[in-house]
Design a protein around this motif. Structure first.
Motif, mmCIF file in Angstrom:
data_model
loop_
_atom_site.group_PDB
_atom_site.id
_atom_site.type_symbol
_atom_site.label_atom_id
_atom_site.label_comp_id
_atom_site.label_asym_id
_atom_site.label_seq_id
_atom_site.Cartn_x
_atom_site.Cartn_y
_atom_site.Cartn_z
ATOM 1 N N ALA A 44 0.834 -1.209 0.000
ATOM 2 C CA ALA A 44 0.000 0.000 0.000
ATOM 3 C C ALA A 44 0.864 1.253 0.000
ATOM 4 C CB ALA A 44 -0.943 -0.001 1.198
ATOM 5 N N GLU A 45 1.938 1.254 0.777
ATOM 6 C CA GLU A 45 2.841 2.407 0.811
ATOM 7 C C GLU A 45 3.548 2.589 -0.532
ATOM 8 O OE1 GLU A 45 4.144 2.334 5.547
ATOM 9 O OE2 GLU A 45 5.202 1.052 4.103
ATOM 10 N N SER A 46 3.941 1.481 -1.160
ATOM 11 C CA SER A 46 4.603 1.550 -2.467
ATOM 12 C C SER A 46 3.671 2.151 -3.508
ATOM 13 C CB SER A 46 5.046 0.153 -2.916
ATOM 14 O OG SER A 46 6.044 -0.357 -2.070
ATOM 15 N N ASP A 117 -4.343 -11.765 -10.688
ATOM 16 C CA ASP A 117 -5.678 -12.251 -10.370
ATOM 17 C C ASP A 117 -6.657 -11.092 -10.452
ATOM 18 O OD1 ASP A 117 -4.751 -14.830 -9.844
ATOM 19 O OD2 ASP A 117 -4.430 -14.412 -7.719
ATOM 20 N N ARG A 118 -7.931 -11.408 -10.567
ATOM 21 C CA ARG A 118 -8.976 -10.388 -10.509
ATOM 22 C C ARG A 118 -9.887 -10.720 -9.354
ATOM 23 N NH1 ARG A 118 -5.892 -9.447 -14.192
ATOM 24 N NH2 ARG A 118 -6.304 -8.207 -16.025
ATOM 25 N N PRO A 119 -10.218 -9.790 -8.505
ATOM 26 C CA PRO A 119 -9.628 -8.458 -8.475
ATOM 27 C C PRO A 119 -8.141 -8.549 -8.142
ATOM 28 C CG PRO A 119 -10.924 -8.799 -6.489
ATOM 29 C CD PRO A 119 -11.135 -10.005 -7.368
ATOM 30 N N ALA A 120 -7.402 -7.595 -8.682
ATOM 31 C CA ALA A 120 -5.951 -7.586 -8.485
ATOM 32 C C ALA A 120 -5.626 -7.272 -7.031
ATOM 33 C CB ALA A 120 -5.303 -6.557 -9.406
ATOM 34 N N PRO A 121 -4.505 -7.795 -6.542
ATOM 35 C CA PRO A 121 -4.104 -7.519 -5.165
ATOM 36 C C PRO A 121 -3.914 -6.029 -4.896
ATOM 37 C CG PRO A 121 -2.710 -9.231 -6.146
ATOM 38 C CD PRO A 121 -3.567 -8.666 -7.245
ATOM 39 N N LEU A 155 -3.171 4.112 -10.249
ATOM 40 C CA LEU A 155 -2.720 2.746 -10.011
ATOM 41 C C LEU A 155 -3.744 1.899 -9.272
ATOM 42 C CD1 LEU A 155 0.975 3.471 -8.965
ATOM 43 C CD2 LEU A 155 0.113 2.824 -11.239
ATOM 44 N N VAL A 156 -4.499 2.539 -8.411
ATOM 45 C CA VAL A 156 -5.444 1.825 -7.542
ATOM 46 C C VAL A 156 -6.866 2.258 -7.897
ATOM 47 C CG1 VAL A 156 -6.147 1.465 -5.134
ATOM 48 C CG2 VAL A 156 -3.728 1.641 -5.717
#
Length: 158
Positions: A44-46, A117-121, A155-156
């Motif tokens: 998450a920080e990255s 994978d979906r949903p992506a990590p 990105l998210v």
């Protein structure tokens, strides 16, 4: 001959300053702050840090953050992180005016991200980023100018 900057195990370090597009500057020049080689962040920080850098137009630095995450990712996420790092490299090539290099790296980025994978990590918007990379490739092939805002993908997922 000048001594090369090396770490404690003899690996070469690249301590030259760089410009905002990651191009090396002469020693002693004022460059943009570098991303530490030993960066250790949570996923998450990255993603947050890389997004901040992309939003500032610093795709090369975002690539370094995402590459650090890729190197430390679990096996089942490595391809996704590699794709994210390649996306930032592709954007760097667009910023530098290297359209052929950008298209190739963006294509590889989309392929790697598609392996997630979906949903992506970690909330990564895999499908949106693949579409974004492919749209950039099409516009590059058509020689369409790409404005800076399009070089700041989310990105998210929101």
């Amino acid at each position: 001959m000048a001594e090369r900057d090396r770490d404690e195990i003899g690996k070469a370090r690249n301590s030259r300053p760089r410009d905002e597009l990651g191009r090396p500057l002469p020693h002693g020049s004022q460059g943009v702050p570098r991303i530490p080689d030993d960066l250790e962040l949570t996923p998450a920080e990255s993603l947050k840090y890389a997004q901040e850098l992309l939003d500032q137009g610093l795709a090369f630095n975002a690539h370094e953050v995402l590459e650090a995450a890729w190197k430390s990712a679990p096996d089942d996420e490595r391809s996704m992180w590699q794709g994210l790092a390649q996306l930032a490299v592709g954007i760097t090539h667009v910023q530098r005016g290297n359209t052929a290099g950008a298209a190739g790296v963006l294509s590889r980025a989309a392929d790697h991200i598609d392996e997630a994978d979906r949903p992506a990590p970690h909330g990564v918007d895999a499908d949106g980023l693949i579409g974004h990379a492919n749209a950039l490739i099409v516009d590059l092939a058509r020689n369409i100018d790409i404005d800076a805002e399009r070089l700041r993908p989310r990105l998210v997922s929101a």
